[in-house]
Enzyme design. Structure first.
Site, PDB file in Angstrom:
ATOM      1  N   ASP A  30       0.848  -1.192   0.000  1.00  6.12           N
ATOM      2  CA  ASP A  30       0.000   0.000   0.000  1.00  6.12           C
ATOM      3  C   ASP A  30       0.886   1.246   0.000  1.00  6.12           C
ATOM      4  O   ASP A  30       1.873   1.320   0.726  1.00  6.12           O
ATOM      5  CB  ASP A  30      -0.923  -0.005   1.227  1.00  6.12           C
ATOM      6  N   ASN A  86     -13.008  -3.354   1.971  1.00  5.33           N
ATOM      7  CA  ASN A  86     -14.011  -2.297   1.965  1.00  5.33           C
ATOM      8  C   ASN A  86     -14.899  -2.420   0.734  1.00  5.33           C
ATOM      9  O   ASN A  86     -14.402  -2.641  -0.369  1.00  5.33           O
ATOM     10  CB  ASN A  86     -13.326  -0.925   1.971  1.00  5.33           C
ATOM     11  N   GLN A  93     -14.815   2.647   0.531  1.00  2.00           N
ATOM     12  CA  GLN A  93     -13.943   2.127  -0.528  1.00  2.00           C
ATOM     13  C   GLN A  93     -13.493   3.295  -1.404  1.00  2.00           C
ATOM     14  O   GLN A  93     -14.312   4.117  -1.827  1.00  2.00           O
ATOM     15  CB  GLN A  93     -14.715   1.102  -1.385  1.00  2.00           C
ATOM     16  N   VAL A  95     -10.783   2.780  -4.004  1.00  2.00           N
ATOM     17  CA  VAL A  95     -10.384   2.249  -5.317  1.00  2.00           C
ATOM     18  C   VAL A  95     -11.330   1.101  -5.657  1.00  2.00           C
ATOM     19  O   VAL A  95     -11.403   0.102  -4.919  1.00  2.00           O
ATOM     20  CB  VAL A  95      -8.916   1.769  -5.303  1.00  2.00           C
ATOM     21  N   HIS A  99     -10.035  -5.318  -3.319  1.00  2.33           N
ATOM     22  CA  HIS A  99      -8.706  -5.607  -2.750  1.00  2.33           C
ATOM     23  C   HIS A  99      -8.839  -5.944  -1.276  1.00  2.33           C
ATOM     24  O   HIS A  99      -9.576  -5.290  -0.544  1.00  2.33           O
ATOM     25  CB  HIS A  99      -7.749  -4.426  -2.948  1.00  2.33           C
ATOM     26  N   HIS A 101      -7.023  -5.670   2.107  1.00  4.90           N
ATOM     27  CA  HIS A 101      -5.906  -5.068   2.834  1.00  4.90           C
ATOM     28  C   HIS A 101      -5.370  -6.142   3.780  1.00  4.90           C
ATOM     29  O   HIS A 101      -6.161  -6.821   4.459  1.00  4.90           O
ATOM     30  CB  HIS A 101      -6.388  -3.910   3.714  1.00  4.90           C
TER      31      HIS A 101
END
Ligand code: 5GP
Ligand code: ZN
Length: 112
Positions: A30, A86, A93, A95, A99, A101
């Site tokens: 990240d 998310n 969220q 993006v 994904h 994290h």
């Protein structure tokens, strides 16, 4: 060319510190880490979020979840980690390419 940031990272059009790749997923650090170790795991296929997951994605997501602890261990997270996913504006969220994290290695900020 896609305007999805994470598709562009997948395709090598945007640089990222990639730590793992297989046929299903890619993992990269990240850019604004919220823990000493903070990386993102994305499916190669563009899926926006959990609202966009189809029955045909079940095996793909299962395989990604099998990969995550292996990637985490490769990053030194042998004692465990936090996984955050998310979904949508209600989940903050940012993006819209799904994904996971993965956070660990000490104190977290912003995910409490
Ligand atoms: P979200 O809020 O969508 O769950 O999380 C998006 C994450 O992507 C954030 O933690 C943010 O720091 C990270 N991020 C945003 N832009 C970039 C980028 O260009 N490169 C990388 N490696 N991470 C990014
Ligand atoms: Zn995408």
């Amino acid at each position: 060319m896609t305007d999805c940031l994470f598709c562009r990272i997948r395709d090598g059009e945007v640089p990222a510190e990639i730590i793992y790749k297989d046929d299903d997923c890619i993992a990269f650090k990240d850019i604004h880490p919220k823990a000493p170790v903070h990386f993102l795991v994305i499916p190669r296929r563009h899926i926006e979020n959990l609202f966009d997951v189809a029955e045909s994605d079940v095996e793909l997501l299962g395989r990604i979840q099998l990969a995550i602890p292996q990637i985490a261990k490769s990053q030194g997270l042998d004692s465990g980690f936090r996984t955050v996913l998310n979904t949508g504006p209600g989940g903050y969220q940012e993006v819209y390419h799904m994904h996971y994290h993965v956070l660990g290695g000490g104190q977290f900020t912003g995910f409490n």
